[in-house]
Design an enzyme around this catalytic site. Sequence first.
Site, short mmCIF file in Angstrom:
data_model
loop_
_atom_site.label_atom_id
_atom_site.label_comp_id
_atom_site.label_asym_id
_atom_site.label_seq_id
_atom_site.Cartn_x
_atom_site.Cartn_y
_atom_site.Cartn_z
N TRP A 131 66.62 40.76 52.09
CA TRP A 131 66.29 39.57 52.48
C TRP A 131 66.01 39.09 50.86
O TRP A 131 66.06 38.06 50.86
CB TRP A 131 64.78 39.99 53.04
CG TRP A 131 64.00 39.95 51.82
CD1 TRP A 131 62.78 41.66 51.15
CD2 TRP A 131 62.98 39.72 51.02
NE1 TRP A 131 62.20 41.46 50.51
CE2 TRP A 131 62.46 40.18 49.99
CE3 TRP A 131 62.64 37.86 50.52
CZ2 TRP A 131 61.51 39.17 49.02
CZ3 TRP A 131 62.23 37.64 50.30
CH2 TRP A 131 61.10 38.37 48.65
N GLU B 100 56.28 34.59 45.16
CA GLU B 100 55.73 35.03 45.92
C GLU B 100 55.59 35.83 46.24
O GLU B 100 54.51 36.00 47.41
CB GLU B 100 57.57 34.52 46.72
CG GLU B 100 57.44 35.01 48.29
CD GLU B 100 56.98 34.30 48.78
OE1 GLU B 100 56.84 32.53 48.73
OE2 GLU B 100 57.25 33.91 50.56
N HIS C 30 64.70 41.10 59.46
CA HIS C 30 63.22 42.15 59.09
C HIS C 30 62.56 41.19 58.28
O HIS C 30 61.08 41.13 57.95
CB HIS C 30 63.18 42.77 59.82
CG HIS C 30 61.80 44.50 59.08
ND1 HIS C 30 60.78 43.99 60.24
CD2 HIS C 30 61.31 44.40 57.89
CE1 HIS C 30 59.43 44.42 59.27
NE2 HIS C 30 59.69 44.73 58.32
N HIS D 149 61.27 42.02 35.98
CA HIS D 149 60.96 43.54 36.20
C HIS D 149 61.29 44.00 37.71
O HIS D 149 61.50 45.70 37.96
CB HIS D 149 59.29 44.40 36.36
CG HIS D 149 58.37 43.53 37.59
ND1 HIS D 149 57.77 43.37 37.06
CD2 HIS D 149 58.89 43.04 38.42
CE1 HIS D 149 56.92 42.66 38.53
NE2 HIS D 149 58.08 42.04 39.45
N HIS D 150 62.43 43.16 38.90
CA HIS D 150 62.71 44.01 40.46
C HIS D 150 64.12 44.11 39.68
O HIS D 150 64.98 44.76 40.57
CB HIS D 150 62.86 42.56 41.36
CG HIS D 150 61.74 41.85 41.94
ND1 HIS D 150 61.37 42.85 42.60
CD2 HIS D 150 60.62 41.57 41.11
CE1 HIS D 150 60.19 42.25 42.94
NE2 HIS D 150 59.62 41.34 41.19
N HIS E 77 58.51 36.78 42.92
CA HIS E 77 57.96 37.54 42.09
C HIS E 77 56.23 36.33 42.26
O HIS E 77 55.39 36.76 43.27
CB HIS E 77 57.93 37.27 40.38
CG HIS E 77 56.60 38.94 40.75
ND1 HIS E 77 57.25 40.59 41.00
CD2 HIS E 77 55.48 38.34 40.48
CE1 HIS E 77 55.66 40.70 40.57
NE2 HIS E 77 54.77 40.06 40.56
N ARG F 246 67.68 53.53 49.94
CA ARG F 246 66.47 52.13 51.18
C ARG F 246 68.24 51.36 51.71
O ARG F 246 68.63 51.26 50.83
CB ARG F 246 65.77 51.60 50.69
CG ARG F 246 65.91 50.51 49.06
CD ARG F 246 65.49 49.73 48.41
NE ARG F 246 64.63 48.20 49.44
CZ ARG F 246 64.13 47.50 49.29
NH1 ARG F 246 64.47 46.88 47.03
NH2 ARG F 246 64.22 46.03 49.48
N SER G 35 58.35 22.73 54.49
CA SER G 35 57.48 22.96 55.51
C SER G 35 56.05 23.81 54.23
O SER G 35 55.58 23.15 54.50
CB SER G 35 57.49 23.77 56.42
OG SER G 35 56.62 24.47 57.03
N SER G 36 56.57 24.45 53.29
CA SER G 36 55.83 25.27 52.49
C SER G 36 54.76 24.39 51.65
O SER G 36 54.25 24.14 51.27
CB SER G 36 56.63 26.59 51.94
OG SER G 36 56.43 27.22 53.05
N THR H 289 44.08 42.27 38.07
CA THR H 289 43.75 42.83 39.55
C THR H 289 42.92 43.92 39.34
O THR H 289 42.03 43.96 40.45
CB THR H 289 45.26 43.48 39.75
OG1 THR H 289 46.06 42.77 39.51
CG2 THR H 289 45.17 43.97 41.44
N ASP I 246 38.89 16.66 57.61
CA ASP I 246 39.97 17.74 58.37
C ASP I 246 41.14 17.48 56.58
O ASP I 246 40.71 17.43 56.07
CB ASP I 246 41.09 15.94 59.20
CG ASP I 246 41.98 17.08 60.42
OD1 ASP I 246 42.77 17.33 60.20
OD2 ASP I 246 41.69 16.73 61.17
N LYS J 124 39.87 42.33 39.68
CA LYS J 124 38.66 41.84 41.26
C LYS J 124 38.22 43.59 42.26
O LYS J 124 37.14 42.98 42.66
CB LYS J 124 40.46 41.32 42.29
CG LYS J 124 40.98 40.33 40.98
CD LYS J 124 41.61 39.57 42.10
CE LYS J 124 41.12 38.95 43.35
NZ LYS J 124 39.79 37.58 42.42
N TYR K 27 52.73 36.89 44.48
CA TYR K 27 51.32 36.73 45.31
C TYR K 27 50.86 35.87 45.71
O TYR K 27 49.73 35.43 46.14
CB TYR K 27 51.03 36.53 43.44
CG TYR K 27 51.40 37.52 42.32
CD1 TYR K 27 50.70 38.90 42.93
CD2 TYR K 27 52.09 37.46 41.41
CE1 TYR K 27 50.96 39.99 41.73
CE2 TYR K 27 52.34 38.18 41.04
CZ TYR K 27 51.49 39.82 40.48
OH TYR K 27 51.94 40.93 40.29
N SER L 83 37.23 39.11 49.68
CA SER L 83 35.52 38.93 48.72
C SER L 83 34.84 37.86 49.59
O SER L 83 33.41 39.12 49.54
CB SER L 83 36.22 37.36 48.17
OG SER L 83 37.02 38.25 47.25
#
Lengths: 527, 301
Positions: free
Chosen positions: A143, A257, A78, A304-305, A255, A452, A171-172, A330, A107, A333, A259, A270
């Site tokens: 994950w 990732e 998932h 921080h993780h 991290h 969890r 790919s990315s 943030t 293009d 924004k 963002y 926006s």
Amino acid sequence: MSSVIESHHDDHHHGPAKGLMRWLLTTNHKDIGTLYLWFSFAMFLIGGAMAMVIRAELFQPGMQIVEPEFYNQMLTLHGLIMVFGAVMPAFVGLANWLVPMMVGAPDMALPRLNNLSFWLLPFAFGILLSSLFMEGGAPNFGWTFYAPLSTTYAPPSVTFFIFSVHIMGASSIMGSINVIVTIMNMRAPGMDLMKMPLFVWSWLITAYLLIAVMPVLAGAVTMMLMDIHFGTSFFNAAGGGDPVLFQHIFWFFGHPEVYIMILPAFGIVSHIIETFSRKQLFGYSSMVWAMLSIAILSFVVWAHHMFTVGMPLAAELFFMWATMLIAVPTGVKVFNWVATMFKGSITYETPMLFAISFVVLFTIGGFSGLMLSIVPADFQYHDTYFVVAHFHYVLVPGSIFSIMAAVYYWIPKWTGNMYDERMGRLHFWLSFVGVNVTFFPQHWIGLAGMPRRYPDYALQFADWNMVSTAGAFLFGASQILFLFIVLKTVMGGKKATPQVWEGARGLEWSVESPAPYHTFSTPPKVN
Amino acid sequence: MEYQKYYVPESSKFPIFAAFSLFILIIGASSTINSLDNPESNASLILYTGLACFLATLFFWFRQVVKENNAGLESAQLSQSFVYGMAWFIFSEVMFFAAFFGALFYVRSFAVPWLGGEGEKGLANMLWQDFEATWPLINTPDGGKAFVIAAKSMSFPGWENISHWLPLYNTIVLLSSSVTVHFAHLGLKKGNKKTFNIWLGITVLLALIFVGLQAAEYYEAYEHFGLTLNSGIYGSTFFMLTGFHGFHVMLGGLMLAVMFIRSVFYGHFNEHKHFGFEAASWYWHFVDVVWVMLFLFVYIL
């Protein structure tokens, strides 16, 4: 040979080929954008079905419908599918459709590479999903695939997982190089950097982050592969390595990732808020600088993780303060979005409903993130459902809502047809209620101490888990409605005007709806 | 000035072939690795089939781009796209190496000292209380229970033995090759194809010598020093860093060799159009810089 190439060149305006070959061989950014978006939708439904298995199991305490081993596989797949298969490809699809039109380019800069970037994905996810049928089952380590769970104790399918991650990363990276080159090299004359639409800006920054961190992920899975099969000891303390090293490398990727999964959403929201407030966006340049600051800070907050893993105190403090610092850009924004709406002539079409709820619910997710950034508090919250609630608030009503908003906002431009406004609003309200009923109670059961990643829980968490599961099924079912609305719009509907929305501005609204197969073969003038 | 059309091929068969052959390749690679202890497995056939298809696709793809270029389809803007594309690709490679250098710095500055009882997390020493932190780490913390302890590391052997120290020669070879490829570039910019061919040929030769020396070094490590991938974290970082670097040298050398063949046998490149070569030379300089970092942090310090 050159004459053959020339003849290709002449039938430039004949439009797309017919049938399956069009999609396999296409170099057109609109076709590839469409492929990405449908692929991501398919993955969203598959990953969503897995979420339903998880929530069904958690409906009541005790083991209900699946084995714990299978629950772990569902949990892992998932997460992987939603991150790498649903959210990221959806944003790449939007970038494909929109960036060339927004900057006035004919293009994407590297059209064949663009096709390769897309077609790697179905193969990579085909392999990942096929691991469900392998001996020992699919990856079951979450994950985040922490070592040694993903090395010493992993099922044999981990090798297939490692290589499919490599392919997704390739790919990315190729897709991001394409986006950056398009933005840097293909802008119409007069489209200065500080005149670029914010979605383009958000993707320029996102693509930079992707190129910087996807190779680090490739390095991490390569070290895993070597540890599992070739006797190295990167993550094995007995040989002088460290399992914590895995977490450092993973989150150095992980991290930025997160963002990567929210910056394009900032761009989309926006545009939508500006259009339906019928005002110019408040604080354009501060929006750009805020995104840049968020991107740069994202490289120095990864640990921080890992507050509870046992780091030196100085590191805990540094990563706490650096994390809190991100709240400043943030906040800028969120302030600007609200200020844009202030005294605007707002109408509440479906994209605007999704965008406004994005601002509110993403901010809730941001605040719970701020709570988690406090080291002593995190010792309590770590690995509880509070964390699950936090990141689902930023990803579902954050990233996913922004993608849905984008689909409703631009689908008239893609198909030439208006979607059914009443059904769109119904979809919004069902999703909005569903998402909050699912995830808000998880804050409480998390604070009360429910960990969890387990298929079972203590009796005191039963009531809110039941509510959460009910909300999840409401949210899941309402996405079938979304699929129906999109299909109905593709088939037909009220014809859209070129501008579509009264307050819409930007180059993509200056071409017909649906947008012609080739737009801006010669660059437009930008004032 | 009139706008020169940006060339967008109407459709292309290369990408789907590339994607499909990569699919075969990774199925083959995963199955081969998963059946390493099964001598009857044929999985490597899938791996080699995928690899062959992938390389063939790349060959035809690049050939097509070269042909289009020679047919004059490339506008200045398209050439600029290739410039940006290559630069960002090299940046992604830098970040790939950053992961492995990061791992090296982390184990050297934190993980190993902590296991030896030093520093704020020196509590880790309780796992193997006899372990003393040293670098290069030869004795593994578990005392070699799960690992093969090497006799010797590949680090700087002291001034008296420097003339037998292979990495020094490797450094000289690779640094000179960066200079020779630059001479080739200078010659080309002046339009002197002969100078270009000679210096480029020398560069390719130096690349081959480097790979040969690296192979000799690995032979020495495995056969004489007993240093293998299985020798704990020193062997792990040593072989992964130098191995990926060596792989990139081969890739860069291959690129330069292709440019050499294009120039000598097909008369490609002139003083105005030579980005194919330039991209390969950038890559070569990048590989060189990585080596300097390796020499410093893996071999000397």
